[in-house]
Design an enzyme around this catalytic site. Sequence first.
Site, short mmCIF file in Angstrom:
data_model
loop_
_atom_site.label_atom_id
_atom_site.label_comp_id
_atom_site.label_asym_id
_atom_site.label_seq_id
_atom_site.Cartn_x
_atom_site.Cartn_y
_atom_site.Cartn_z
N LYS A 169 -23.12 -22.75 34.15
CA LYS A 169 -21.81 -22.35 33.64
C LYS A 169 -21.59 -20.84 33.53
O LYS A 169 -22.47 -20.09 33.16
CB LYS A 169 -21.60 -22.96 32.24
CG LYS A 169 -21.49 -24.46 32.27
CD LYS A 169 -20.14 -24.93 32.81
CE LYS A 169 -19.16 -24.77 31.73
NZ LYS A 169 -18.16 -25.71 31.55
N ASN A 217 2.91 0.22 -8.72
CA ASN A 217 3.85 -0.54 -7.87
C ASN A 217 4.49 0.33 -6.80
O ASN A 217 4.57 -0.06 -5.63
CB ASN A 217 4.94 -1.18 -8.74
CG ASN A 217 4.35 -2.16 -9.75
OD1 ASN A 217 3.16 -2.44 -9.71
ND2 ASN A 217 5.18 -2.66 -10.66
N TYR A 247 8.46 -6.12 -8.78
CA TYR A 247 7.06 -6.36 -8.40
C TYR A 247 6.44 -7.58 -9.09
O TYR A 247 6.63 -7.78 -10.28
CB TYR A 247 6.22 -5.12 -8.72
CG TYR A 247 4.77 -5.32 -8.32
CD1 TYR A 247 4.34 -5.08 -7.03
CD2 TYR A 247 3.84 -5.81 -9.25
CE1 TYR A 247 3.02 -5.31 -6.66
CE2 TYR A 247 2.52 -6.05 -8.88
CZ TYR A 247 2.13 -5.78 -7.59
OH TYR A 247 0.83 -6.02 -7.22
N SER A 282 -8.53 -6.30 -5.91
CA SER A 282 -8.19 -6.15 -4.49
C SER A 282 -9.01 -5.01 -3.88
O SER A 282 -8.90 -4.71 -2.70
CB SER A 282 -6.70 -5.87 -4.31
OG SER A 282 -6.30 -4.77 -5.09
N GLN A 324 0.17 -8.38 -3.95
CA GLN A 324 -1.14 -7.81 -3.63
C GLN A 324 -1.75 -8.48 -2.39
O GLN A 324 -2.50 -7.85 -1.65
CB GLN A 324 -2.07 -7.99 -4.84
CG GLN A 324 -3.50 -7.59 -4.61
CD GLN A 324 -4.25 -7.44 -5.91
OE1 GLN A 324 -3.99 -6.51 -6.67
NE2 GLN A 324 -5.17 -8.34 -6.19
N HIS A 355 6.51 -24.91 35.63
CA HIS A 355 5.99 -26.23 35.22
C HIS A 355 4.58 -26.44 35.75
O HIS A 355 4.16 -27.57 35.99
CB HIS A 355 6.90 -27.37 35.71
CG HIS A 355 8.35 -27.09 35.53
ND1 HIS A 355 9.02 -27.38 34.37
CD2 HIS A 355 9.26 -26.50 36.35
CE1 HIS A 355 10.29 -26.99 34.49
NE2 HIS A 355 10.46 -26.44 35.67
N1 ARG Z 1 -3.40 -3.87 -6.39
C1 ARG Z 1 -1.99 -4.02 -6.59
C2 ARG Z 1 -1.33 -4.44 -5.27
O1 ARG Z 1 -1.93 -4.34 -4.27
C3 ARG Z 1 -1.40 -2.74 -7.06
C4 ARG Z 1 -0.24 -2.88 -7.90
C5 ARG Z 1 -0.58 -3.51 -9.20
N2 ARG Z 1 0.50 -3.42 -10.11
C6 ARG Z 1 0.55 -4.07 -11.25
N3 ARG Z 1 1.59 -3.86 -11.97
N4 ARG Z 1 -0.42 -4.82 -11.65
O2 ARG Z 1 -0.20 -4.86 -5.24
#
Ligand code: ARG
Length: 463
Positions: free
Chosen positions: A286, A113, A320, A26, A325, A159
Amino acid sequence: MAHGEKSWEKRLAGGADDLAIDFVESLSYDRRLYKYDIVGSIAHAEMLAAQNLITRSEFGEIKKGLLEIADQIGTGRFTFDKRQEDIHMAVEAALIAKIGEPGKKLHTGRSRNDQVATDIRLWMRDQIEIIQTYISQLQLALVRKAEKHTEDILPVYTHLQRAQPATLASYLLSFTEMLARDWSRLKDCRKRLNVCPLGSGAAAGSTLPLDREMSAKLLGFEDITYNSIDAVSDRDFCAEFIFCCSLISAHLSRLAEDWILFASSEFAFIRIDDAYCTSSSMMPQKRNPDLLELIRGKTGSVYGALIGMLTILKAQPSAYNRDLQEDKLHVFSASDVIESCLRMARAIVEHTAFQTKKIADGLDEGFLDATAMAEYLVGRGVPFREAHGIVGSLVALCEKEGKKRLADLTIEQMRAACEKIENEVYSVLNPAGVCKNYKTLGAAGPENARAQIRYWKEKIKEQ
Ligand code: ARG
Protein backbone atom coordinates in the site's frame (compact mmCIF):
# COMPACT_ATOMS: atom_id res chain seq x y z
CA MET A 1 -0.94 32.65 45.82
CA ALA A 2 -2.67 33.07 49.14
CA HIS A 3 -6.32 33.91 49.53
CA GLY A 4 -6.98 37.65 49.58
CA GLU A 5 -4.32 38.55 47.04
CA LYS A 6 -6.74 39.02 44.17
CA SER A 7 -8.68 42.24 44.51
CA TRP A 8 -12.03 40.48 44.08
CA GLU A 9 -11.24 38.18 46.93
CA LYS A 10 -12.11 41.11 49.17
CA ARG A 11 -15.65 40.54 47.91
CA LEU A 12 -15.79 36.75 47.98
CA ALA A 13 -15.32 34.92 51.25
CA GLY A 14 -12.94 31.98 51.42
CA GLY A 15 -10.76 30.53 48.67
CA ALA A 16 -12.12 29.09 45.46
CA ASP A 17 -12.67 25.38 45.23
CA ASP A 18 -9.99 23.45 43.31
CA LEU A 19 -12.53 22.04 40.91
CA ALA A 20 -13.87 25.56 40.32
CA ILE A 21 -10.35 26.89 39.69
CA ASP A 22 -9.76 24.28 37.02
CA PHE A 23 -13.17 24.81 35.51
CA VAL A 24 -13.03 28.58 35.23
CA GLU A 25 -9.47 29.06 34.05
CA SER A 26 -8.60 29.99 30.47
CA LEU A 27 -4.91 30.59 31.12
CA SER A 28 -4.02 27.19 29.69
CA TYR A 29 -5.09 28.38 26.23
CA ASP A 30 -5.31 32.17 26.32
CA ARG A 31 -1.65 32.50 27.27
CA ARG A 32 -0.96 32.53 23.55
CA LEU A 33 -2.46 36.02 23.55
CA TYR A 34 0.26 37.28 25.86
CA LYS A 35 2.01 39.58 23.39
CA TYR A 36 -1.25 41.20 22.39
CA ASP A 37 -2.31 41.55 25.99
CA ILE A 38 0.94 43.30 26.82
CA VAL A 39 0.91 45.55 23.77
CA GLY A 40 -2.69 46.46 24.61
CA SER A 41 -1.74 47.26 28.20
CA ILE A 42 1.17 49.45 27.14
CA ALA A 43 -1.11 51.45 24.84
CA HIS A 44 -3.71 51.75 27.61
CA ALA A 45 -1.09 52.95 30.10
CA GLU A 46 0.30 55.46 27.62
CA MET A 47 -3.19 56.85 27.17
CA LEU A 48 -3.69 56.99 30.97
CA ALA A 49 -0.48 59.01 31.20
CA ALA A 50 -1.55 61.36 28.41
CA GLN A 51 -4.80 61.93 30.31
CA ASN A 52 -2.92 62.55 33.58
CA LEU A 53 -4.56 59.55 35.18
CA ILE A 54 -1.05 58.22 35.90
CA THR A 55 2.30 60.02 35.74
CA ARG A 56 4.79 59.72 32.89
CA SER A 57 7.22 58.00 35.22
CA GLU A 58 4.56 55.50 36.32
CA PHE A 59 3.93 54.81 32.67
CA GLY A 60 7.67 54.29 32.16
CA GLU A 61 7.80 51.76 34.96
CA ILE A 62 4.67 49.96 33.73
CA LYS A 63 6.03 49.74 30.21
CA LYS A 64 9.42 48.48 31.34
CA GLY A 65 7.82 45.90 33.63
CA LEU A 66 5.45 44.69 30.94
CA LEU A 67 8.25 44.32 28.41
CA GLU A 68 10.23 42.26 30.91
CA ILE A 69 7.22 40.04 31.46
CA ALA A 70 6.83 39.61 27.70
CA ASP A 71 10.44 38.56 27.54
CA GLN A 72 10.02 36.12 30.42
CA ILE A 73 6.98 34.52 28.83
CA GLY A 74 8.63 34.46 25.41
CA THR A 75 11.71 32.67 26.76
CA GLY A 76 9.77 30.27 28.96
CA ARG A 77 10.93 31.83 32.22
CA PHE A 78 7.46 32.83 33.42
CA THR A 79 5.60 30.71 35.93
CA PHE A 80 1.92 30.54 35.11
CA ASP A 81 -0.47 30.02 37.98
CA LYS A 82 -3.91 28.87 36.91
CA ARG A 83 -5.43 30.50 39.98
CA GLN A 84 -4.86 33.75 38.08
CA GLU A 85 -7.63 32.50 35.75
CA ASP A 86 -6.46 34.10 32.57
CA ILE A 87 -3.57 35.80 30.80
CA HIS A 88 -4.87 39.25 31.72
CA MET A 89 -4.74 38.57 35.44
CA ALA A 90 -1.48 36.65 35.17
CA VAL A 91 0.29 39.56 33.50
CA GLU A 92 -1.21 42.17 35.81
CA ALA A 93 -0.33 40.20 38.93
CA ALA A 94 3.23 39.69 37.68
CA LEU A 95 3.51 43.40 36.99
CA ILE A 96 2.34 44.33 40.48
CA ALA A 97 4.76 41.80 41.97
CA LYS A 98 7.55 43.31 39.88
CA ILE A 99 7.02 47.07 40.17
CA GLY A 100 4.57 47.48 43.07
CA GLU A 101 2.32 50.58 43.31
CA PRO A 102 2.38 51.82 39.68
CA GLY A 103 1.38 48.31 38.58
CA LYS A 104 -1.83 48.65 40.56
CA LYS A 105 -2.85 51.58 38.38
CA LEU A 106 -2.68 49.74 35.07
CA HIS A 107 -6.26 48.50 35.20
CA THR A 108 -7.63 52.05 35.67
CA GLY A 109 -10.69 52.55 33.48
CA ARG A 110 -10.48 49.04 32.12
CA SER A 111 -12.22 45.71 32.56
CA ARG A 112 -11.08 42.32 31.40
CA ASN A 113 -14.17 42.46 29.23
CA ASP A 114 -12.94 45.24 26.96
CA GLN A 115 -9.38 43.98 27.39
CA VAL A 116 -10.03 40.48 26.10
CA ALA A 117 -12.19 41.78 23.25
CA THR A 118 -9.22 43.95 22.24
CA ASP A 119 -6.68 41.14 22.60
CA ILE A 120 -8.52 38.71 20.34
CA ARG A 121 -8.92 41.38 17.68
CA LEU A 122 -5.21 42.15 17.80
CA TRP A 123 -4.32 38.47 17.62
CA MET A 124 -6.74 37.82 14.78
CA ARG A 125 -5.43 40.73 12.72
CA ASP A 126 -2.00 39.10 12.65
CA GLN A 127 -3.34 35.59 12.28
CA ILE A 128 -5.34 36.57 9.23
CA GLU A 129 -2.16 37.82 7.58
CA ILE A 130 -0.39 34.57 8.38
CA ILE A 131 -3.22 32.50 6.91
CA GLN A 132 -3.34 34.77 3.86
CA THR A 133 0.36 34.14 3.29
CA TYR A 134 -0.20 30.39 3.36
CA ILE A 135 -3.11 30.81 0.96
CA SER A 136 -0.90 32.76 -1.45
CA GLN A 137 1.83 30.13 -1.24
CA LEU A 138 -0.62 27.38 -2.07
CA GLN A 139 -2.04 29.43 -4.93
CA LEU A 140 1.44 29.94 -6.28
CA ALA A 141 2.23 26.23 -6.05
CA LEU A 142 -0.91 25.54 -8.10
CA VAL A 143 0.02 28.20 -10.65
CA ARG A 144 3.53 26.76 -11.01
CA LYS A 145 2.10 23.29 -11.52
CA ALA A 146 -0.41 24.70 -14.02
CA GLU A 147 2.41 26.28 -15.99
CA LYS A 148 3.78 22.83 -16.73
CA HIS A 149 0.47 21.55 -18.04
CA THR A 150 -1.09 24.14 -20.32
CA GLU A 151 -1.14 21.65 -23.20
CA ASP A 152 -2.09 18.50 -21.28
CA ILE A 153 -5.72 17.52 -21.37
CA LEU A 154 -7.76 15.92 -18.66
CA PRO A 155 -11.40 14.89 -18.56
CA VAL A 156 -13.56 17.13 -16.39
CA TYR A 157 -16.26 15.24 -14.54
CA THR A 158 -19.75 16.31 -13.62
CA HIS A 159 -21.65 13.88 -11.37
CA LEU A 160 -18.30 12.03 -11.43
CA GLN A 161 -19.05 11.08 -15.03
CA ARG A 162 -16.78 12.23 -17.85
CA ALA A 163 -18.12 15.55 -19.13
CA GLN A 164 -15.84 17.74 -21.24
CA PRO A 165 -12.12 17.91 -21.92
CA ALA A 166 -10.11 20.62 -20.17
CA THR A 167 -6.49 21.59 -19.95
CA LEU A 168 -4.92 20.29 -16.79
CA ALA A 169 -3.76 23.84 -16.11
CA SER A 170 -7.36 25.08 -16.01
CA TYR A 171 -8.29 22.30 -13.62
CA LEU A 172 -5.46 23.30 -11.26
CA LEU A 173 -6.31 26.97 -11.54
CA SER A 174 -9.88 26.28 -10.46
CA PHE A 175 -8.49 25.87 -6.94
CA THR A 176 -6.48 29.08 -7.25
CA GLU A 177 -9.82 30.84 -7.87
CA MET A 178 -11.45 29.33 -4.80
CA LEU A 179 -8.45 30.30 -2.69
CA ALA A 180 -8.57 33.87 -4.00
CA ARG A 181 -12.10 34.19 -2.67
CA ASP A 182 -10.88 32.80 0.65
CA TRP A 183 -8.09 35.36 0.71
CA SER A 184 -10.39 38.28 0.07
CA ARG A 185 -13.01 37.00 2.51
CA LEU A 186 -10.34 37.13 5.19
CA LYS A 187 -9.46 40.64 4.10
CA ASP A 188 -13.08 41.71 4.59
CA CYS A 189 -13.15 40.00 7.95
CA ARG A 190 -9.99 41.83 9.01
CA LYS A 191 -11.43 45.15 7.97
CA ARG A 192 -14.60 44.66 10.00
CA LEU A 193 -12.78 43.49 13.12
CA ASN A 194 -10.23 46.29 13.07
CA VAL A 195 -12.02 48.53 15.57
CA CYS A 196 -10.99 49.06 19.17
CA PRO A 197 -13.30 48.17 22.08
CA LEU A 198 -10.80 49.38 24.71
CA GLY A 199 -12.44 51.92 27.02
CA SER A 200 -15.83 50.21 26.94
CA GLY A 201 -15.16 49.02 30.48
CA ALA A 202 -17.18 46.14 31.88
CA ALA A 203 -20.24 47.02 29.84
CA ALA A 204 -21.21 50.69 30.03
CA GLY A 205 -17.94 52.59 29.80
CA SER A 206 -16.06 54.58 32.41
CA THR A 207 -16.52 57.83 34.31
CA LEU A 208 -12.84 58.58 33.80
CA PRO A 209 -11.77 60.84 30.93
CA LEU A 210 -10.24 58.08 28.78
CA ASP A 211 -9.04 58.99 25.31
CA ARG A 212 -10.33 55.98 23.41
CA GLU A 213 -9.22 57.32 20.07
CA MET A 214 -5.65 57.56 21.30
CA SER A 215 -5.55 53.93 22.49
CA ALA A 216 -7.10 52.81 19.20
CA LYS A 217 -4.55 54.74 17.20
CA LEU A 218 -1.63 53.44 19.21
CA LEU A 219 -2.80 49.90 18.51
CA GLY A 220 -3.24 50.48 14.80
CA PHE A 221 -7.03 50.17 14.82
CA GLU A 222 -8.95 51.96 12.12
CA ASP A 223 -11.66 53.19 14.47
CA ILE A 224 -13.18 52.69 17.90
CA THR A 225 -16.39 50.83 18.69
CA TYR A 226 -19.30 53.17 19.45
CA ASN A 227 -21.51 51.20 21.80
CA SER A 228 -19.88 49.82 24.92
CA ILE A 229 -22.67 47.30 25.64
CA ASP A 230 -22.26 45.78 22.22
CA ALA A 231 -18.48 46.15 22.19
CA VAL A 232 -17.79 43.94 25.23
CA SER A 233 -19.83 41.08 23.85
CA ASP A 234 -19.42 41.37 20.10
CA ARG A 235 -17.83 38.18 18.82
CA ASP A 236 -19.34 38.36 15.35
CA PHE A 237 -15.84 38.63 14.00
CA CYS A 238 -14.94 35.31 15.65
CA ALA A 239 -17.82 33.60 13.89
CA GLU A 240 -16.87 35.30 10.63
CA PHE A 241 -13.27 34.26 10.99
CA ILE A 242 -14.20 30.64 11.62
CA PHE A 243 -16.59 30.79 8.68
CA CYS A 244 -13.68 31.97 6.51
CA CYS A 245 -11.67 29.02 7.82
CA SER A 246 -14.61 26.72 7.12
CA LEU A 247 -14.76 27.65 3.46
CA ILE A 248 -10.99 27.26 3.13
CA SER A 249 -11.44 23.83 4.63
CA ALA A 250 -14.28 23.04 2.23
CA HIS A 251 -12.09 24.01 -0.71
CA LEU A 252 -9.12 22.00 0.53
CA SER A 253 -11.38 19.01 1.13
CA ARG A 254 -12.53 19.18 -2.49
CA LEU A 255 -8.97 19.15 -3.74
CA ALA A 256 -8.19 16.32 -1.33
CA GLU A 257 -11.18 14.31 -2.50
CA ASP A 258 -10.24 14.70 -6.18
CA TRP A 259 -6.66 13.74 -5.58
CA ILE A 260 -7.49 10.77 -3.40
CA LEU A 261 -9.52 9.47 -6.34
CA PHE A 262 -6.82 10.47 -8.80
CA ALA A 263 -4.25 8.49 -6.76
CA SER A 264 -6.29 5.28 -6.94
CA SER A 265 -5.20 2.65 -9.46
CA GLU A 266 -8.59 3.03 -11.16
CA PHE A 267 -7.71 6.61 -12.07
CA ALA A 268 -3.90 6.67 -11.73
CA PHE A 269 -3.90 10.33 -12.73
CA ILE A 270 -1.32 11.34 -10.14
CA ARG A 271 1.59 9.98 -8.23
CA ILE A 272 2.27 11.54 -4.85
CA ASP A 273 5.89 11.41 -3.67
CA ASP A 274 6.64 8.70 -1.13
CA ALA A 275 7.44 11.35 1.47
CA TYR A 276 3.79 12.36 1.39
CA CYS A 277 2.27 8.89 1.43
CA THR A 278 1.76 6.42 4.22
CA SER A 279 1.66 2.66 4.16
CA SER A 280 -0.42 -0.03 5.80
CA SER A 281 0.53 -1.98 8.91
CA MET A 282 -0.79 -5.12 7.25
CA MET A 283 -0.80 -4.78 3.47
CA PRO A 284 2.77 -4.41 2.24
CA GLN A 285 1.85 -3.08 -1.20
CA LYS A 286 0.00 0.00 0.00
CA ARG A 287 0.79 3.65 -0.73
CA ASN A 288 -2.00 5.54 0.93
CA PRO A 289 -2.96 9.20 0.51
CA ASP A 290 -3.59 9.60 4.25
CA LEU A 291 -2.44 13.19 4.35
CA LEU A 292 -5.11 14.16 1.85
CA GLU A 293 -7.64 12.14 3.80
CA LEU A 294 -6.68 14.06 6.92
CA ILE A 295 -7.07 17.37 5.12
CA ARG A 296 -10.54 16.18 4.11
CA GLY A 297 -11.32 14.83 7.57
CA LYS A 298 -10.19 17.90 9.48
CA THR A 299 -12.99 19.83 7.82
CA GLY A 300 -15.16 18.24 10.49
CA SER A 301 -13.29 19.96 13.29
CA VAL A 302 -13.35 23.35 11.54
CA TYR A 303 -17.10 23.12 10.91
CA GLY A 304 -17.48 21.96 14.50
CA ALA A 305 -15.71 25.11 15.68
CA LEU A 306 -18.11 27.23 13.63
CA ILE A 307 -21.16 25.59 15.15
CA GLY A 308 -19.53 25.82 18.58
CA MET A 309 -18.95 29.54 18.15
CA LEU A 310 -22.38 30.30 16.75
CA THR A 311 -24.01 28.36 19.55
CA ILE A 312 -22.17 30.41 22.16
CA LEU A 313 -23.57 33.56 20.57
CA LYS A 314 -27.13 32.30 20.41
CA ALA A 315 -29.36 33.88 23.08
CA GLN A 316 -26.35 35.41 24.78
CA PRO A 317 -27.73 37.94 27.26
CA SER A 318 -26.69 41.54 26.65
CA ALA A 319 -23.12 42.58 27.38
CA TYR A 320 -20.43 40.22 28.65
CA ASN A 321 -21.03 36.71 29.95
CA ARG A 322 -18.41 34.13 30.75
CA ASP A 323 -19.67 31.89 27.97
CA LEU A 324 -17.67 34.16 25.71
CA GLN A 325 -14.42 32.89 27.16
CA GLU A 326 -14.97 29.73 25.12
CA ASP A 327 -14.71 31.77 21.89
CA LYS A 328 -10.94 31.36 21.91
CA LEU A 329 -11.07 27.58 21.98
CA HIS A 330 -12.99 27.55 18.72
CA VAL A 331 -11.10 30.38 17.08
CA PHE A 332 -7.68 28.92 17.92
CA SER A 333 -8.70 25.44 16.90
CA ALA A 334 -10.06 26.51 13.50
CA SER A 335 -7.06 28.71 12.88
CA ASP A 336 -4.50 26.04 13.81
CA VAL A 337 -6.17 23.39 11.68
CA ILE A 338 -6.40 25.67 8.67
CA GLU A 339 -2.80 26.78 9.00
CA SER A 340 -1.51 23.23 9.02
CA CYS A 341 -3.84 22.08 6.23
CA LEU A 342 -2.80 24.94 3.95
CA ARG A 343 0.85 24.15 4.50
CA MET A 344 0.31 20.45 3.95
CA ALA A 345 -1.73 21.05 0.81
CA ARG A 346 1.01 23.20 -0.64
CA ALA A 347 3.65 20.53 0.00
CA ILE A 348 1.45 17.88 -1.59
CA VAL A 349 0.81 20.04 -4.65
CA GLU A 350 4.54 20.57 -5.02
CA HIS A 351 5.30 16.87 -4.62
CA THR A 352 2.67 15.33 -6.85
CA ALA A 353 3.26 14.42 -10.48
CA PHE A 354 0.40 14.22 -12.95
CA GLN A 355 0.65 11.06 -15.07
CA THR A 356 -0.07 12.90 -18.28
CA LYS A 357 0.57 9.95 -20.55
CA LYS A 358 -1.81 7.74 -18.64
CA ILE A 359 -4.43 10.49 -18.65
CA ALA A 360 -3.97 11.10 -22.38
CA ASP A 361 -4.27 7.37 -23.13
CA GLY A 362 -7.69 7.33 -21.54
CA LEU A 363 -9.11 10.42 -23.23
CA ASP A 364 -10.99 8.36 -25.79
CA GLU A 365 -13.25 7.07 -23.05
CA GLY A 366 -16.49 8.84 -22.28
CA PHE A 367 -17.26 10.74 -25.52
CA LEU A 368 -15.70 13.94 -24.19
CA ASP A 369 -16.15 15.58 -27.60
CA ALA A 370 -19.92 15.03 -27.75
CA THR A 371 -20.87 18.56 -26.69
CA ALA A 372 -18.37 20.04 -29.14
CA MET A 373 -19.93 17.96 -31.90
CA ALA A 374 -23.39 19.29 -31.02
CA GLU A 375 -21.93 22.80 -31.18
CA TYR A 376 -20.43 21.97 -34.58
CA LEU A 377 -23.96 21.20 -35.75
CA VAL A 378 -25.18 24.49 -34.28
CA GLY A 379 -22.55 26.13 -36.48
CA ARG A 380 -24.20 24.40 -39.44
CA GLY A 381 -27.61 25.83 -38.59
CA VAL A 382 -29.07 22.95 -36.56
CA PRO A 383 -31.04 24.14 -33.49
CA PHE A 384 -29.13 23.10 -30.38
CA ARG A 385 -31.91 20.94 -28.95
CA GLU A 386 -32.00 18.97 -32.20
CA ALA A 387 -28.20 18.76 -32.38
CA HIS A 388 -28.18 17.41 -28.80
CA GLY A 389 -30.56 14.62 -29.89
CA ILE A 390 -28.56 13.81 -33.03
CA VAL A 391 -25.28 13.46 -31.14
CA GLY A 392 -27.04 11.49 -28.41
CA SER A 393 -28.24 9.01 -31.01
CA LEU A 394 -24.72 8.77 -32.48
CA VAL A 395 -23.28 8.03 -29.03
CA ALA A 396 -25.91 5.31 -28.62
CA LEU A 397 -24.93 3.94 -32.04
CA CYS A 398 -21.26 3.84 -31.02
CA GLU A 399 -22.13 1.92 -27.89
CA LYS A 400 -24.27 -0.51 -29.87
CA GLU A 401 -21.47 -1.13 -32.37
CA GLY A 402 -18.78 -1.33 -29.74
CA LYS A 403 -17.10 1.83 -31.00
CA LYS A 404 -15.26 3.86 -28.41
CA ARG A 405 -15.23 7.22 -30.15
CA LEU A 406 -17.62 9.30 -32.24
CA ALA A 407 -14.74 9.59 -34.71
CA ASP A 408 -14.91 5.82 -35.25
CA LEU A 409 -18.26 6.22 -37.01
CA THR A 410 -18.20 6.48 -40.78
CA ILE A 411 -19.30 9.68 -42.48
CA GLU A 412 -22.26 7.75 -43.90
CA GLN A 413 -23.40 6.70 -40.44
CA MET A 414 -23.18 10.31 -39.27
CA ARG A 415 -24.95 11.71 -42.32
CA ALA A 416 -27.73 9.20 -41.81
CA ALA A 417 -28.40 10.96 -38.49
CA CYS A 418 -27.98 14.46 -39.94
CA GLU A 419 -27.13 15.32 -43.49
CA LYS A 420 -25.59 18.64 -42.49
CA ILE A 421 -22.56 16.74 -41.20
CA GLU A 422 -19.54 17.04 -43.52
CA ASN A 423 -16.13 15.34 -43.57
CA GLU A 424 -14.48 18.20 -41.66
CA VAL A 425 -16.41 17.04 -38.59
CA TYR A 426 -13.52 14.69 -37.82
CA SER A 427 -11.28 17.66 -37.08
CA VAL A 428 -13.47 18.65 -34.09
CA LEU A 429 -13.73 15.09 -32.83
CA ASN A 430 -10.81 14.84 -30.44
CA PRO A 431 -10.40 16.17 -26.91
CA ALA A 432 -7.30 18.29 -27.61
CA GLY A 433 -8.96 19.88 -30.63
CA VAL A 434 -12.05 20.61 -28.58
CA CYS A 435 -9.96 22.36 -25.93
CA LYS A 436 -8.22 24.51 -28.53
CA ASN A 437 -11.62 25.48 -29.94
CA TYR A 438 -13.06 26.78 -26.68
CA LYS A 439 -14.00 30.37 -27.39
CA THR A 440 -15.68 31.65 -24.22
CA LEU A 441 -13.83 33.71 -21.67
CA GLY A 442 -12.99 31.60 -18.66
CA ALA A 443 -13.23 28.36 -20.65
CA ALA A 444 -10.79 25.55 -19.94
CA GLY A 445 -8.68 25.81 -23.11
CA PRO A 446 -4.92 26.37 -23.32
CA GLU A 447 -5.11 30.02 -24.31
CA ASN A 448 -7.26 31.02 -21.36
CA ALA A 449 -5.11 28.92 -19.07
CA ARG A 450 -1.98 30.76 -20.18
CA ALA A 451 -3.69 34.13 -19.74
CA GLN A 452 -4.84 33.14 -16.27
CA ILE A 453 -1.37 31.97 -15.29
CA ARG A 454 -0.01 35.40 -16.27
CA TYR A 455 -2.82 37.07 -14.31
CA TRP A 456 -2.30 35.04 -11.13
CA LYS A 457 1.47 35.50 -11.15
CA GLU A 458 0.96 39.27 -10.92
CA LYS A 459 -2.08 39.12 -8.68
CA ILE A 460 -0.54 36.84 -6.06
CA LYS A 461 2.44 39.17 -5.79
CA GLU A 462 0.15 42.13 -5.08
CA GLN A 463 -2.27 40.54 -2.62
N1 ARG B 1 -10.93 35.13 30.49
C1 ARG B 1 -12.06 35.93 30.18
C2 ARG B 1 -12.47 35.70 28.72
O1 ARG B 1 -11.72 35.15 27.99
C3 ARG B 1 -11.74 37.37 30.38
C4 ARG B 1 -12.87 38.19 30.76
C5 ARG B 1 -13.38 37.83 32.10
N2 ARG B 1 -14.32 38.80 32.56
C6 ARG B 1 -15.07 38.62 33.61
N3 ARG B 1 -15.85 39.60 33.91
N4 ARG B 1 -15.01 37.57 34.35
O2 ARG B 1 -13.53 36.08 28.28
